[in-house]
Design a protein around this motif. Structure first.
Motif, short mmCIF file in Angstrom:
data_model
loop_
_atom_site.label_atom_id
_atom_site.label_comp_id
_atom_site.label_asym_id
_atom_site.label_seq_id
_atom_site.Cartn_x
_atom_site.Cartn_y
_atom_site.Cartn_z
N CYS A 117 -9.51 -0.12 7.51
CA CYS A 117 -8.44 0.87 7.41
C CYS A 117 -8.90 2.18 6.80
O CYS A 117 -8.11 3.09 6.63
N TYR A 130 -5.50 3.81 -0.89
CA TYR A 130 -6.49 2.72 -0.87
C TYR A 130 -7.75 3.17 -0.13
O TYR A 130 -8.88 2.96 -0.60
N ASN A 138 0.82 -1.22 0.00
CA ASN A 138 0.00 0.00 0.00
C ASN A 138 0.85 1.26 0.00
O ASN A 138 0.55 2.23 -0.69
N ARG A 174 -4.18 -5.38 16.10
CA ARG A 174 -5.00 -5.71 14.94
C ARG A 174 -6.08 -6.71 15.34
O ARG A 174 -5.85 -7.61 16.15
N ILE A 228 10.07 -9.79 12.62
CA ILE A 228 8.71 -9.25 12.69
C ILE A 228 8.82 -7.76 12.41
O ILE A 228 9.60 -7.06 13.08
N TRP A 229 8.05 -7.26 11.43
CA TRP A 229 8.16 -5.84 11.07
C TRP A 229 7.61 -4.97 12.20
O TRP A 229 6.60 -5.30 12.83
N ASN A 281 -9.34 -6.81 9.38
CA ASN A 281 -8.26 -7.53 8.69
C ASN A 281 -8.63 -9.01 8.57
O ASN A 281 -9.03 -9.62 9.56
N ASN A 310 -1.81 3.83 4.06
CA ASN A 310 -2.83 3.31 3.13
C ASN A 310 -3.87 4.36 2.73
O ASN A 310 -5.00 4.03 2.39
N LYS A 340 6.91 -16.96 7.08
CA LYS A 340 8.23 -16.72 7.67
C LYS A 340 8.59 -17.79 8.71
O LYS A 340 9.71 -18.29 8.74
O1 GFB Z 1 -1.30 -6.61 7.81
P1 GFB Z 1 -0.51 -5.41 7.52
O2 GFB Z 1 0.42 -5.46 6.35
O3 GFB Z 1 -1.45 -4.18 7.26
O4 GFB Z 1 0.40 -5.03 8.81
P2 GFB Z 1 -2.21 -3.04 8.08
C1 GFB Z 1 -0.12 -5.04 10.10
C2 GFB Z 1 0.98 -4.84 11.11
O5 GFB Z 1 1.80 -6.02 11.15
C3 GFB Z 1 1.93 -3.66 10.87
C4 GFB Z 1 3.17 -5.65 11.12
O6 GFB Z 1 2.22 -3.05 12.10
C5 GFB Z 1 3.17 -4.36 10.31
O7 GFB Z 1 4.36 -3.64 10.52
N1 GFB Z 1 3.97 -6.75 10.58
C6 GFB Z 1 4.89 -7.46 11.27
C7 GFB Z 1 3.97 -7.19 9.31
N2 GFB Z 1 5.51 -8.34 10.47
C8 GFB Z 1 4.94 -8.19 9.24
C9 GFB Z 1 5.19 -8.83 7.99
O8 GFB Z 1 6.05 -9.70 7.84
N3 GFB Z 1 4.39 -8.45 6.95
C10 GFB Z 1 3.42 -7.49 7.08
N4 GFB Z 1 2.67 -7.18 6.02
N5 GFB Z 1 3.21 -6.85 8.25
C11 GFB Z 1 -3.41 -2.82 5.83
C12 GFB Z 1 -3.63 -1.74 4.81
O9 GFB Z 1 -2.84 -2.22 6.91
O10 GFB Z 1 -4.63 -3.38 6.27
C13 GFB Z 1 -4.50 -2.15 3.75
O11 GFB Z 1 -2.37 -1.29 4.35
C14 GFB Z 1 -5.64 -3.06 4.15
O12 GFB Z 1 -4.97 -1.01 3.14
C15 GFB Z 1 -5.36 -3.98 5.32
O13 GFB Z 1 -6.78 -2.33 4.40
C16 GFB Z 1 -6.61 -4.57 5.93
O14 GFB Z 1 -3.24 -3.63 8.99
O15 GFB Z 1 -1.25 -2.10 8.75
#
Ligand code: GFB
Length: 319
Positions: A114, A141, A77, A214, A206-207, A170, A138, A192
């Motif tokens: 979101c 989006y 995003n 969440r 873990i990012w 989510n 985001n 992972k």
């Molecule tokens: O699920 P996620 O990518 O999206 O990330 P969002 C949620 C949280 O998990 C963030 C952490 O704080 C990330 O930094 N995280 C930890 C990780 N490890 C990881 C990893 O390996 N991969 C990812 N992806 N995250 C999205 C929106 O936001 O939510 C979209 O960008 C969408 O628009 C979606 O609506 C539902 O919850 O932050």
């Protein structure tokens, strides 16, 4: 007022190969619907108004579950905002207009948690939409999805269309995106930890700080909610769909670790963004209608991992 949909009604599910669309098709089959319409991208490009118009003219859907969209996790995003905005604008503009023109009896559109303001009070009530600035990772989006929700309201206002919209939290489940650059957190963690186990590597990255919270719901619960809302919801106001419970990213990582690789150690990479600190939905309106989610997070994580091991197309997925 509840309207039991005729089981032989012609129902179009957009995005039927994705996480949400494929779950809805499974749900409709289970509920006994016999005329489920789908179209691949080569049969109908949802970004192409002429293609969508021709498809609607030929296939005459009576009901539409419009769940297609360009989706991705925090990294995708933040990296491709133009793509997320324009594709999502087109995908809803084409379908909503054709649904109106072809007198679709009812349409359900999906927003996302979101798209609420970044710092709104928790849990988030539906009326908080458009009351404050959005989360920057985001924003594109979110803006596109907000115009989708608003378009449903405007078609209802101007043309009397029975278009409703829902705001899912989510999601995760079968047919999720496991690409580490584009995926959401749960499928990323599943992959992972699995790959770390195969490589006998104890440390898993873990990012972020692990502190954001969440709310995660299995997509089969969302699919059940969508069919329920199609039969039981008539309001112009979007309705939240979630579990009403959230966990920190660190707690989520521990749940995935327990299911996949209990010996692993979590290492937080704070060079990666946290995104929204929290986005817990207030689900009291859908609970009052009589719907509640069924799949606890730990069970859902286990089934997501089982699905990954069986289906992820990679040598690495074989343990
Ligand atoms: O699920 P996620 O990518 O999206 O990330 P969002 C949620 C949280 O998990 C963030 C952490 O704080 C990330 O930094 N995280 C930890 C990780 N490890 C990881 C990893 O390996 N991969 C990812 N992806 N995250 C999205 C929106 O936001 O939510 C979209 O960008 C969408 O628009 C979606 O609506 C539902 O919850 O932050």
């Amino acid at each position: 007022m509840p309207t039991s949909l005729p089981r032989n009604g012609r129902i179009f599910v957009s995005g039927h190969r994705g996480l949400v669309g494929s779950a809805i098709v499974r749900q409709l089959i289970q509920a006994g619907f016999s005329q489920i319409l789908t179209a691949t991208r080569s049969e109908m490009d949802l970004c192409d108004p002429a293609a969508v118009e021709a498809w609607f003219a030929e296939n005459r859907p009576e009901y539409v579950l419009h769940v297609a969209g360009k989706v991705g996790g925090i990294h995708a995003n933040a990296t491709y905002p133009a793509d997320f905005m324009v594709e999502n604008l087109l995908i809803h503009a084409t379908v909503l207009r054709s649904a109106w023109k072809h007198k679709v009896k009812k349409l359900l559109y999906l927003g996302s948690s979101c798209i609420y303001p970044r710092d709104c009070p928790q849990p988030i009530r539906e009326e908080y939409l458009l009351t404050g600035p959005l989360e920057s990772t985001n924003e594109a989006y979110a803006l596109a999805k907000i115009t989708g929700l608003k378009s449903c309201t405007y078609y209802r206002q101007q043309h009397g269309c029975n278009f409703i919209s829902a705001m899912p939290t989510n999601l995760y489940g079968p047919n999720d995106n496991f690409d580490l650059e584009g995926s959401h957190v749960l499928p990323a963690l599943v992959r992972k930890f699995h790959e770390a186990k195969l490589a006998n590597n104890k440390q898993v990255s873990i990012w972020g700080t692990g502190k954001p919270m969440r709310e995660l719901m299995h997509v089969d619960d969302l699919a059940a909610a969508c069919v329920f809302l199609l039969e039981n919801y008539e309001d112009a106001l979007p309705i939240n769909v979630g579990t009403g419970e959230d966990v920190t990213i660190a707690e989520l990582a521990e749940i995935v670790r327990d299911a996949v690789y209990p010996q692993a150690e979590l290492v937080f990479d704070t060079s990666k963004p946290d995104g929204t600190p929290r986005k817990l939905l207030d689900v009291s309106r859908i609970h009052a209608l009589g719907w509640k989610h069924q799949i606890p997070l730990r069970d859902g994580v286990q089934s997501a991992y089982d699905w990954f091991v069986e289906n992820y197309p990679s040598e690495a997925s074989r343990v």
